[in-house]
Design a protein around this motif. Structure first.
Motif, PDB file in Angstrom:
ATOM      1  N   ALA A  11      36.244  50.127  31.750  1.00 41.80           N
ATOM      2  CA  ALA A  11      35.065  49.826  30.947  1.00 41.80           C
ATOM      3  C   ALA A  11      34.593  48.396  31.192  1.00 41.80           C
ATOM      4  N   GLU A  12      35.521  47.473  31.334  1.00 41.96           N
ATOM      5  CA  GLU A  12      35.154  46.082  31.605  1.00 41.96           C
ATOM      6  C   GLU A  12      34.546  45.936  32.999  1.00 41.96           C
ATOM      7  N   ILE A  13      35.089  46.643  33.977  1.00 41.47           N
ATOM      8  CA  ILE A  13      34.504  46.636  35.320  1.00 41.47           C
ATOM      9  C   ILE A  13      33.066  47.144  35.249  1.00 41.47           C
ATOM     10  N   GLU A  14      32.881  48.246  34.566  1.00 40.09           N
ATOM     11  CA  GLU A  14      31.541  48.831  34.448  1.00 40.09           C
ATOM     12  C   GLU A  14      30.575  47.858  33.770  1.00 40.09           C
ATOM     13  N   LYS A  15      30.992  47.234  32.695  1.00 35.53           N
ATOM     14  CA  LYS A  15      30.134  46.294  31.970  1.00 35.53           C
ATOM     15  C   LYS A  15      29.750  45.117  32.862  1.00 35.53           C
ATOM     16  N   ARG A  16      30.722  44.535  33.529  1.00 33.83           N
ATOM     17  CA  ARG A  16      30.452  43.358  34.360  1.00 33.83           C
ATOM     18  C   ARG A  16      29.520  43.691  35.526  1.00 33.83           C
ATOM     19  N   LEU A  17      29.747  44.827  36.162  1.00 37.76           N
ATOM     20  CA  LEU A  17      28.872  45.201  37.275  1.00 37.76           C
ATOM     21  C   LEU A  17      27.466  45.512  36.774  1.00 37.76           C
ATOM     22  N   ARG A  18      27.364  46.131  35.623  1.00 38.94           N
ATOM     23  CA  ARG A  18      26.052  46.404  35.040  1.00 38.94           C
ATOM     24  C   ARG A  18      25.325  45.087  34.749  1.00 38.94           C
ATOM     25  N   ASP A  19      26.027  44.139  34.149  1.00 36.51           N
ATOM     26  CA  ASP A  19      25.426  42.851  33.809  1.00 36.51           C
ATOM     27  C   ASP A  19      25.037  42.049  35.050  1.00 36.51           C
TER      28      ASP A  19
END
Length: 95
Positions: A11-19
């Motif tokens: 989830a953190e990987i997804e959030k950071r890449l999205r941002d």
């Protein structure tokens, strides 16, 4: 944009890449179970991932530059938590 993230690291990987990259398409897959018993396997899980990112930020960028963009967004996770990260990087129209 879709994601297959399940655990907190994914989830953190997804959030950071999205941002960082505002992707049109994002898939984060936890491959850790495939690596059970191998070097780098973390018994906590979430140590090996594959990400597929389609982002306009990649337009005009080569493969290495694209990977560096992902590495920059995930730097501390790659240093402290994630053992392996496979990347598929595309600009819109390449996918």
């Amino acid at each position: 944009m879709t994601g297959t993230a399940k655990g907190p690291v994914a989830a953190e990987i997804e959030k950071r890449l999205r941002d960082a990259l505002a992707p049109e398409r994002l898939h984060v897959v936890d491959d850790s179970e495939k690596h059970r018993g191998h070097a780098g396997h973390d018994p906590r899980g979430e140590s090996h991932f594959t990400v597929t990112v389609v982002s306009a930020a990649f337009a005009g960028q080569g493969r290495v530059a694209r990977q560096r963009m992902i590495n920059a967004a995930l730097a501390d996770l790659l240093r402290d938590r994630v053992h392996a990260l496979a990347m598929v990087t595309k600009a819109p129209g390449e996918a």
